[in-house]
Design an enzyme around this catalytic site. Structure first.
Site, PDB file in Angstrom:
ATOM      1  N   GLY A 134       2.497  -1.049   4.344  1.00 46.64           N
ATOM      2  CA  GLY A 134       2.645   0.422   3.968  1.00 46.64           C
ATOM      3  C   GLY A 134       4.215   0.918   3.782  1.00 46.64           C
ATOM      4  O   GLY A 134       4.725   0.808   3.007  1.00 46.64           O
ATOM      5  N   GLY A 135       4.778   1.480   4.958  1.00 42.80           N
ATOM      6  CA  GLY A 135       6.118   2.028   4.856  1.00 42.80           C
ATOM      7  C   GLY A 135       7.168   1.220   4.350  1.00 42.80           C
ATOM      8  O   GLY A 135       7.911   1.531   3.377  1.00 42.80           O
TER       9      GLY A 135
ATOM     10  N   SER B  86       2.656  -1.952  10.878  1.00 41.63           N
ATOM     11  CA  SER B  86       4.174  -1.782  11.070  1.00 41.63           C
ATOM     12  C   SER B  86       4.883  -3.203  10.687  1.00 41.63           C
ATOM     13  O   SER B  86       5.537  -3.901  11.381  1.00 41.63           O
ATOM     14  CB  SER B  86       4.430  -1.618  12.563  1.00 41.63           C
ATOM     15  OG  SER B  86       4.064  -0.116  12.730  1.00 41.63           O
TER      16      SER B  86
ATOM     17  N   HIS C 202      -9.839   1.709   4.338  1.00 44.48           N
ATOM     18  CA  HIS C 202      -8.624   1.681   4.974  1.00 44.48           C
ATOM     19  C   HIS C 202      -8.720   2.963   6.218  1.00 44.48           C
ATOM     20  O   HIS C 202      -9.719   3.937   5.965  1.00 44.48           O
ATOM     21  CB  HIS C 202      -7.450   2.200   4.193  1.00 44.48           C
ATOM     22  CG  HIS C 202      -6.003   2.258   4.826  1.00 44.48           C
ATOM     23  ND1 HIS C 202      -5.632   3.412   5.637  1.00 44.48           N
ATOM     24  CD2 HIS C 202      -5.116   1.370   4.666  1.00 44.48           C
ATOM     25  CE1 HIS C 202      -4.477   3.027   6.088  1.00 44.48           C
ATOM     26  NE2 HIS C 202      -3.980   1.910   5.543  1.00 44.48           N
TER      27      HIS C 202
ATOM     28  N   GLY D 234       1.921   2.584  10.783  1.00 42.50           N
ATOM     29  CA  GLY D 234       2.814   3.539  10.764  1.00 42.50           C
ATOM     30  C   GLY D 234       3.510   3.936  12.136  1.00 42.50           C
ATOM     31  O   GLY D 234       4.353   5.055  12.170  1.00 42.50           O
TER      32      GLY D 234
ATOM     33  N   GLU E 109      -6.005  -4.451  10.475  1.00 49.12           N
ATOM     34  CA  GLU E 109      -4.997  -3.544  10.671  1.00 49.12           C
ATOM     35  C   GLU E 109      -5.516  -2.732  11.873  1.00 49.12           C
ATOM     36  O   GLU E 109      -6.154  -1.720  11.963  1.00 49.12           O
ATOM     37  CB  GLU E 109      -5.033  -2.411   9.745  1.00 49.12           C
ATOM     38  CG  GLU E 109      -4.513  -2.871   8.430  1.00 49.12           C
ATOM     39  CD  GLU E 109      -3.923  -1.966   7.403  1.00 49.12           C
ATOM     40  OE1 GLU E 109      -2.775  -2.301   6.820  1.00 49.12           O
ATOM     41  OE2 GLU E 109      -4.613  -0.942   7.000  1.00 49.12           O
TER      42      GLU E 109
ATOM     43  N   GLU F  90      -7.162   5.203   7.167  1.00 42.86           N
ATOM     44  CA  GLU F  90      -6.873   6.899   6.772  1.00 42.86           C
ATOM     45  C   GLU F  90      -8.089   7.355   6.067  1.00 42.86           C
ATOM     46  O   GLU F  90      -8.315   8.536   5.911  1.00 42.86           O
ATOM     47  CB  GLU F  90      -5.534   6.838   6.057  1.00 42.86           C
ATOM     48  CG  GLU F  90      -4.477   6.717   7.124  1.00 42.86           C
ATOM     49  CD  GLU F  90      -3.189   5.990   6.209  1.00 42.86           C
ATOM     50  OE1 GLU F  90      -3.013   6.172   4.937  1.00 42.86           O
ATOM     51  OE2 GLU F  90      -2.301   5.536   7.112  1.00 42.86           O
TER      52      GLU F  90
ATOM     53  N   ASN G 162       0.709  -1.212  -0.098  1.00 43.86           N
ATOM     54  CA  ASN G 162       0.039   0.017  -0.009  1.00 43.86           C
ATOM     55  C   ASN G 162       0.931   1.280   0.353  1.00 43.86           C
ATOM     56  O   ASN G 162       1.473   1.678   1.159  1.00 43.86           O
ATOM     57  CB  ASN G 162      -0.798  -0.148   1.205  1.00 43.86           C
ATOM     58  CG  ASN G 162      -1.725   1.437   1.167  1.00 43.86           C
ATOM     59  OD1 ASN G 162      -1.904   2.077   0.280  1.00 43.86           O
ATOM     60  ND2 ASN G 162      -2.376   1.483   2.611  1.00 43.86           N
ATOM     61  N   TRP G 163       0.937   1.708  -1.054  1.00 40.73           N
ATOM     62  CA  TRP G 163       1.981   2.974  -1.259  1.00 40.73           C
ATOM     63  C   TRP G 163       1.141   3.984  -0.843  1.00 40.73           C
ATOM     64  O   TRP G 163       2.079   5.267  -0.533  1.00 40.73           O
ATOM     65  CB  TRP G 163       2.410   2.935  -2.767  1.00 40.73           C
ATOM     66  CG  TRP G 163       3.361   2.100  -3.270  1.00 40.73           C
ATOM     67  CD1 TRP G 163       3.895   1.137  -2.559  1.00 40.73           C
ATOM     68  CD2 TRP G 163       4.332   2.416  -4.504  1.00 40.73           C
ATOM     69  NE1 TRP G 163       4.723   0.585  -3.316  1.00 40.73           N
ATOM     70  CE2 TRP G 163       4.936   1.377  -4.553  1.00 40.73           C
ATOM     71  CE3 TRP G 163       3.961   3.030  -5.680  1.00 40.73           C
ATOM     72  CZ2 TRP G 163       5.879   0.899  -5.572  1.00 40.73           C
ATOM     73  CZ3 TRP G 163       4.776   2.646  -6.832  1.00 40.73           C
ATOM     74  CH2 TRP G 163       5.644   1.752  -6.587  1.00 40.73           C
ATOM     75  N   LYS G 164       0.010   4.175  -0.635  1.00 40.60           N
ATOM     76  CA  LYS G 164      -0.584   5.485  -0.057  1.00 40.60           C
ATOM     77  C   LYS G 164      -0.432   6.576  -1.055  1.00 40.60           C
ATOM     78  O   LYS G 164      -0.098   6.339  -2.288  1.00 40.60           O
ATOM     79  CB  LYS G 164      -0.013   5.807   1.666  1.00 40.60           C
ATOM     80  CG  LYS G 164      -0.348   4.513   2.219  1.00 40.60           C
ATOM     81  CD  LYS G 164       0.008   4.931   3.947  1.00 40.60           C
ATOM     82  CE  LYS G 164      -0.189   3.481   4.475  1.00 40.60           C
ATOM     83  NZ  LYS G 164      -0.384   3.761   5.980  1.00 40.60           N
TER      84      LYS G 164
HETATM   85  P1  PGA Z   1       2.394   0.599   7.756  1.00 34.90           P
HETATM   86  O1  PGA Z   1       1.047   0.811   7.105  1.00 34.90           O
HETATM   87  O2  PGA Z   1       2.980  -0.891   7.143  1.00 34.90           O
HETATM   88  O3  PGA Z   1       3.113   1.764   7.355  1.00 34.90           O
HETATM   89  O4  PGA Z   1       2.135   0.433   9.248  1.00 34.90           O
HETATM   90  C1  PGA Z   1      -0.062  -0.193   6.889  1.00 34.90           C
HETATM   91  C2  PGA Z   1      -1.211   0.375   6.077  1.00 34.90           C
HETATM   92  O5  PGA Z   1      -1.540   1.377   6.587  1.00 34.90           O
HETATM   93  O6  PGA Z   1      -1.890  -0.301   5.364  1.00 34.90           O
END
Ligand code: PGA
Length: 223
Positions: free
Chosen positions: A210-211, A189, A85, A159, A153, A87, A8-10
């Site tokens: 994500g990250g 994470s 998600h 994050g 999640e 966010e 997930n590159w956001k």
């Molecule tokens: P993260 O994000 O791996 O940076 O914690 C995961 C996500 O939001 O899908």
């Protein structure tokens, strides 16, 4: 059951990063399903890799400035779409009813939805994780029969570098599986140092990352 590793590159990435991933993952030998979810404007940069949208509209088409439809994601080659998600829930006020409508749009356009659910830190600390997940899943999946993917999640793990213990992840995934027989991914994470132990848990059917998915070498070391 398939094991998924979803990047997930956001709102990150570039044409150059797309090209690096396309080349770097083209011939990779793995039995896992690798899926890249770039910002939708970059979906057309991929031809070898399987892709996902990060969101879609609940509407088919029309006067919705700034929105992208499930039809468009499918036309751009996406096979999956991440929906709900945290966010999106937090910054764009998405609730379960809206996510339910988006799931229906995705399915009507041949996309497999990846539905995100997770508890807040307060809910985690007061033992309300299961209640929150059961409620969100039953509202999001109301009237949905098709095969979808669930991503667990914990909001406080996204994050932050924090994760639940392996036992907690295991218990929560077992619980979700007892409610729904779909693939259940873990996200929050995930990084090279914890990916293999999390992946080894029964009922963890994949990772949503994500990250650690923004850099090719780090992403490759997750599977
Ligand atoms: P993260 O994000 O791996 O940076 O914690 C995961 C996500 O939001 O899908």
């Amino acid at each position: 059951m398939d094991f998924y590793v979803v990047a997930n590159w956001k709102m990150n990435g570039s044409k150059a990063l797309c090209a690096e991933f396309e080349a770097g993952l083209a011939n990779i030998k793995t039995d896992k399903k690798i899926i890249i979810a770039p910002p939708f404007g970059y979906l057309s940069q991929f031809s070898n890799l399987t892709t996902a949208g990060q969101n879609c509209s609940q509407h088919d088409s029309g006067a919705y400035t700034g929105e992208v439809s499930a039809t468009m994601l499918a036309e751009l080659g996406a096979k999956y779409v991440i929906l709900g998600h945290s966010e999106r829930r937090q910054y764009f006020n998405e609730d379960n009813q809206l996510i339910n409508a988006k799931i229906k749009q995705a399915l009507a356009n041949g996309l497999t939805p990846i539905i995100c659910v997770g508890e807040s830190l307060e809910e985690y600390e007061s033992g309300k994780t299961k209640t929150r997940l059961k409620n969100d899943l039953s509202e999001c999946l109301d009237g949905i029969e098709a095969d979808i993917i669930i991503a667990y999640e914990p909001l406080w793990a996204i994050g932050t570098g924090k994760t639940p213990t392996l036992d907690e992840i295991s218990t929560t995934h077992d619980y979700i599986k007892s409610l729904y027989n779909y693939a259940v991914l873990y996200g929050g994470s995930v990084k090279p140092s914890n990916a293999s132990e999390i992946s080894a848990i029964t009922n963890v059917n994949g990772l949503l990352v994500g990250g650690a998915s923004l850099e090719l070498e780090s992403f490759k070391s997750l599977f």
